[in-house]
Write an enzyme that holds these catalytic residues in place. Structure first.
Site, short mmCIF file in Angstrom:
data_model
loop_
_atom_site.label_atom_id
_atom_site.label_comp_id
_atom_site.label_asym_id
_atom_site.label_seq_id
_atom_site.Cartn_x
_atom_site.Cartn_y
_atom_site.Cartn_z
N GLY A 249 22.20 13.71 -28.92
CA GLY A 249 21.92 12.33 -29.27
C GLY A 249 23.05 11.33 -29.16
O GLY A 249 22.83 10.14 -29.39
N GLU A 291 24.01 19.91 -28.96
CA GLU A 291 23.19 19.98 -27.74
C GLU A 291 23.19 18.66 -26.97
O GLU A 291 22.14 18.04 -26.80
CB GLU A 291 21.74 20.27 -28.12
N GLY A 293 22.91 16.06 -24.02
CA GLY A 293 22.34 16.02 -22.67
C GLY A 293 22.85 14.79 -21.97
O GLY A 293 23.68 14.84 -21.06
N ARG A 294 22.40 13.62 -22.48
CA ARG A 294 22.75 12.33 -21.88
C ARG A 294 24.27 12.15 -21.74
O ARG A 294 24.75 11.73 -20.69
CB ARG A 294 22.20 11.23 -22.79
N ARG A 331 12.61 4.86 -16.76
CA ARG A 331 13.14 4.55 -18.09
C ARG A 331 12.99 3.08 -18.48
O ARG A 331 12.94 2.75 -19.64
CB ARG A 331 14.60 5.02 -18.22
N TYR A 335 10.95 2.60 -21.74
CA TYR A 335 11.74 2.24 -22.93
C TYR A 335 12.40 0.87 -22.85
O TYR A 335 13.16 0.50 -23.76
CB TYR A 335 12.89 3.24 -23.15
N CYS A 362 2.73 0.74 -6.96
CA CYS A 362 1.65 -0.23 -7.08
C CYS A 362 1.37 -0.47 -8.56
O CYS A 362 0.38 0.02 -9.11
CB CYS A 362 0.42 0.30 -6.37
N GLU A 363 2.31 -1.18 -9.19
CA GLU A 363 2.24 -1.36 -10.64
C GLU A 363 3.22 -2.48 -11.02
O GLU A 363 4.40 -2.37 -10.72
CB GLU A 363 2.65 -0.03 -11.29
N TYR A 391 18.01 12.00 -17.47
CA TYR A 391 16.63 11.52 -17.66
C TYR A 391 16.15 10.63 -16.52
O TYR A 391 15.38 9.69 -16.75
CB TYR A 391 16.50 10.80 -19.01
N1 LLP Z 1 18.29 18.61 -28.53
C1 LLP Z 1 17.01 18.31 -28.78
C2 LLP Z 1 16.23 19.17 -29.67
C3 LLP Z 1 16.43 17.17 -28.21
O1 LLP Z 1 15.17 16.87 -28.49
C4 LLP Z 1 17.20 16.36 -27.34
C5 LLP Z 1 16.61 15.18 -26.70
C6 LLP Z 1 18.53 16.73 -27.08
C7 LLP Z 1 19.05 17.86 -27.72
C8 LLP Z 1 19.43 15.95 -26.16
O2 LLP Z 1 19.63 14.65 -26.59
P1 LLP Z 1 20.68 13.70 -25.82
O3 LLP Z 1 22.07 14.21 -26.11
O4 LLP Z 1 20.37 13.75 -24.37
O5 LLP Z 1 20.43 12.35 -26.40
N2 LLP Z 1 13.72 10.72 -22.22
C9 LLP Z 1 14.51 9.97 -23.18
C10 LLP Z 1 15.36 10.89 -24.03
C11 LLP Z 1 14.54 11.89 -24.80
C12 LLP Z 1 15.42 12.83 -25.54
C13 LLP Z 1 14.61 13.90 -26.18
N3 LLP Z 1 15.39 14.89 -26.84
C14 LLP Z 1 15.35 8.96 -22.44
O6 LLP Z 1 15.27 8.87 -21.23
O7 LLP Z 1 16.07 8.18 -23.07
#
Ligand code: LLP
Length: 433
Positions: A249, A291, A293-294, A331, A335, A362-363, A391
């Site tokens: 997050g 964890e 990701g982003r 995105r 969002y 087409c949107e 993402y």
């Molecule tokens: N762990 C869990 C259980 C999660 O649900 C998520 C993200 C992460 C880790 C990784 O979070 P990060 O570090 O990437 O913020 N599609 C959306 C983001 C959805 C994230 C869902 N869960 C976007 O494009 O902003």
């Protein structure tokens, strides 16, 4: 000048990513094109690892959240950097398996894992399943029994913290679809029940409070709530929890409005909070898992497009249409996400007027960004949209039967296609007349 340290401008006034001229990359590989700076992605992995080592004595593990970017190559990259992985589906799990990712370092999430997915996870030897609910707990126990194993699990807990960018309030999360709640006793009850199941071993607890969060306080608060719960589990059930997984997050810089803390500061503050709360409650500091990701993948990626039609609607707005759109980056439509863009073949030009970057779907809502200040943009220009490493590819679709773009990874002077461009044949490969 740009949001990310790996982007610059060369003598031709072209945008560069790492050692590579983006205009040349667009020519060589075609557009739309995802470019991933593998050096930066690796560096981001290392920042996390080093911070965990420094501020928590390495008593933990950083998992890359596959949902941000899941390919066999990136699985290899994160493995080589010593990370584990979070997966949320059979497809992500299978991708990692095919990339020979060490399964004991995989945590399997999801609020509605199917029987087949759980069976695949158990067959492949996934280290931990993060169990969401009682129905799933029974399934895991049953499948583990049929394979003659004891499956290690964590429970997904709703810590009751609703975190938003620049804002957090401590209510409401009981209505989340993920996990079990603390407030109504559900979390304690599921642990009590799990202790009666012979093929389940409870190793830890997990929470995830949200994504693109800039404040560190909600994470510290979540840590506090979770350590309280760990202490309650010991007091009420004599259950010793070894692992605390605080999810992902951490926010990143998409535009000049975003001001994230360095990863090392996040980890330092949260690790300090965990140690302090553990001491206060008289429990051993748990094995700490994050964890992200982003914050590992986003800044490492850009998307290159070729500009097609430029439509100036006098006194209304100017649409600059590119050869991709919501099919490779949904995105904005989902969002209202912010992005920065650069005219890659005129990279140091000053912004002169607002434009709206439109896709080719087409949107009407198929936009990448609305009314952002840009230099003059002409037909044939290469447009770079920045910080698309997370993402974007993972959320891409074939809407309008548009083939998904390839990903080219650059590392030092090398460049490599890590995901091929889809062809029209790929588009129809599962069709049956
Ligand atoms: N762990 C869990 C259980 C999660 O649900 C998520 C993200 C992460 C880790 C990784 O979070 P990060 O570090 O990437 O913020 N599609 C959306 C983001 C959805 C994230 C869902 N869960 C976007 O494009 O902003």
């Amino acid at each position: 000048m740009f949001n990310s340290e790996n982007l610059s401008v060369n003598e031709q006034n072209h945008l560069t990513i790492g050692n590579h001229d983006t205009v040349e990359l667009a020519k060589e590989f075609g557009t739309p094109l995802y470019v991933l700076d593998e050096d930066l992605m690796r560096k981001n992995c290392r920042s996390y690892k080093e911070a965990l080592d420094k501020y928590y004595g390495g008593n933990g593990l950083i998992l890359f959240a596959s949902k941000a970017l899941c390919t066999m190559h990136t699985a290899k990259v994160t493995e080589e950097e010593g990370l584990g992985a979070d997966v949320v589906s059979g497809g992500e799990l299978y991708t990692l398996h095919k990339a020979d990712f060490p399964m004991e370092k995989v945590f399997f999430h999801g609020n509605n894992k199917t029987y087949d997915e759980i069976e695949l996870a158990i067959k492949l030897g996934v280290g931990h399943i993060v169990v969401d609910n009682r129905y799933e707990l029974d399934l895991v126990n049953e499948i583990a029994k049929s394979y003659g194993i004891i499956q290690k699990i964590l429970f997904r807990i709703k810590p009751g913290i609703d975190a938003h960018t620049h804002d957090f309030i401590k209510t409401g999360q009981i209505d989340s679809k993920f996990g079990v709640a603390l407030e109504n006793g559900e979390a304690i009850q599921i642990h009590q029940y799990a202790l009666t199941l012979p093929n389940i071993q409870i190793d830890g607890v997990h929470c995830h409070i949200g994504s693109q969060i800039f404040d560190v306080e909600p994470f510290c608060e979540a840590a506090n709530v979770m350590l309280n719960f760990i202490s309650d589990l010991y007091d009420s059930l004599s259950l010793k929890i070894k692992i605390l997984n605080l999810g992902g997050g951490f926010g990143i810089k998409y535009s000049s409005e975003d001001d994230p803390l360095p990863v090392s500061v996040y980890i330092e503050k949260v690790a300090e909070a965990v140690k302090a709360f553990a001491l206060e409650k008289g429990i051993k500091p748990p094995f700490l898992v994050f964890e992200p990701g982003r914050s590992i993948a986003a800044s490492a990626g850009i998307t290159l497009y070729t500009v097609g039609c430029v439509k100036e609607i006098e006194n209304v707005r100017t649409y600059v249409s590119v050869d991709g759109g919501m099919s490779d980056n949904p995105r904005y439509i989902l969002y209202g996400a912010k992005y920065s863009a650069v005219v890659a073949n005129n990279a140091s030009a000053e912004p002169i007027a607002p434009i709206t970057i439109a896709g080719k779907c087409c949107e009407s809502g198929d936009l990448i960004q609305e009314n952002i200040m840009m230099p003059e943009v002409k037909v044939g220009d290469t447009l770079a949209v920045l910080a698309t490493g997370a993402y974007n590819y993972s959320m891409a679709s074939n809407y309008n039967r548009i083939p998904r773009p390839p990903i080219v990874a650059v590392r030092g002077d090398e460049k490599k296609v890590i995901v091929k461009r889809e062809s029209y044949e790929d588009i129809i490969r599962n069709d049956i007349i």
